[in-house]
Design a protein around this motif. Structure first.
Motif, PDB file in Angstrom:
ATOM      1  N   ARG A 168       0.839  -1.193   0.000  1.00 52.87           N
ATOM      2  CA  ARG A 168       0.000   0.000   0.000  1.00 52.87           C
ATOM      3  C   ARG A 168       0.882   1.255   0.000  1.00 52.87           C
ATOM      4  N   ASP A 170       1.665   4.764   1.626  1.00 49.71           N
ATOM      5  CA  ASP A 170       1.469   5.470   2.895  1.00 49.71           C
ATOM      6  C   ASP A 170       1.311   6.961   2.578  1.00 49.71           C
ATOM      7  N   GLU A 195     -10.155   2.874   8.884  1.00 46.55           N
ATOM      8  CA  GLU A 195     -10.786   2.261   7.721  1.00 46.55           C
ATOM      9  C   GLU A 195     -12.267   2.040   7.982  1.00 46.55           C
ATOM     10  N   ASP A 205     -13.566  -0.824  -3.149  1.00 44.27           N
ATOM     11  CA  ASP A 205     -12.497  -1.531  -3.821  1.00 44.27           C
ATOM     12  C   ASP A 205     -12.941  -2.912  -4.294  1.00 44.27           C
TER      13      ASP A 205
END
Length: 209
Positions: A168, A170, A195, A205
């Motif tokens: 991912r 940052d 989240e 997603d």
């Protein structure tokens, strides 16, 4: 209270302070003759993700817009807190042909799939092919004052320092610089993050087909 352009019940227009903070599109573009422009745009954002597309909106037909159309490509480099002074310098109205990169003490780095360079000091950059420009004609008609350029993303550069072990980005660690109203800017430090998953069927997603 109620504010609109006719009543002007506040001494300063609140619009940009409400539609904020906004990401800054640090746009580099080359015309067909190889002339380079680098300019920051606070009317910038992603508009689609399959395929990925971004837009930036220019007040008048400035060099970034006309060069993107002429060359068919542009790059958006990531404006971070560390680069705030350099980003601000590139908004200066330099004579055509004078380098904003040199003026701001920045280094052009080769892109992978487009001709315009990215800002080497920036932690990320989005390479785009220009798709179209839409004149933003107001309700009352007349000549458009703003022009929205839309580009499709063809490659993305990310400094390895900001890619986590699980793959991912940052974002907070990059400290993105964003524009508010008036003369205000904001940065994100990544200290507050959480989240939330959307309800089933609510987007998010989902796997691409």
């Amino acid at each position: 209270m109620h504010y609109d352009a006719e009543t002007r019940s506040l001494p300063h227009n609140p619009f940009k302070a409400l539609v904020a903070p906004r990401p800054i599109g640090w746009i580099s573009a080359l015309d067909r003759d190889g002339r380079l422009n680098l300019s920051p745009y606070s009317f910038f954002n992603g508009v689609a993700d399959n395929p990925e597309m971004v837009m930036f909106s220019s007040f008048g037909r400035k060099d970034a817009l006309s060069f993107a159309e002429d060359g068919g490509e542009f790059v958006c480099s990531f404006a971070s807190l560390e680069l705030k002074e350099a980003m601000n310098k590139t908004s200066a109205p330099l004579p055509r042909g004078e380098s904003e990169f040199t003026f701001a003490g920045l280094t052009p780095a080769p892109s992978r799939k487009v001709r315009p360079p990215r800002v080497a000091e920036a932690p990320a950059a989005i390479e785009c092919k220009w798709l179209k420009t839409i004149p933003l004609v107001p309700l009352e008609g007349g000549e458009a004052r703003y022009f929205m350029a839309i580009g499709q993303v063809v490659s993305i550069y990310i400094d390895d320092r900001f890619v986590t072990p699980d793959g991912r980005v940052d974002t907070g660690a990059m400290q993105p610089l964003m524009r508010g109203g008036y003369f205000d800017y904001f940065s994100v430090d990544g200290q507050t993050r959480f989240e939330m998953r959307r309800p089933a069927g609510g987007g998010g997603d989902a796997p691409r087909r």
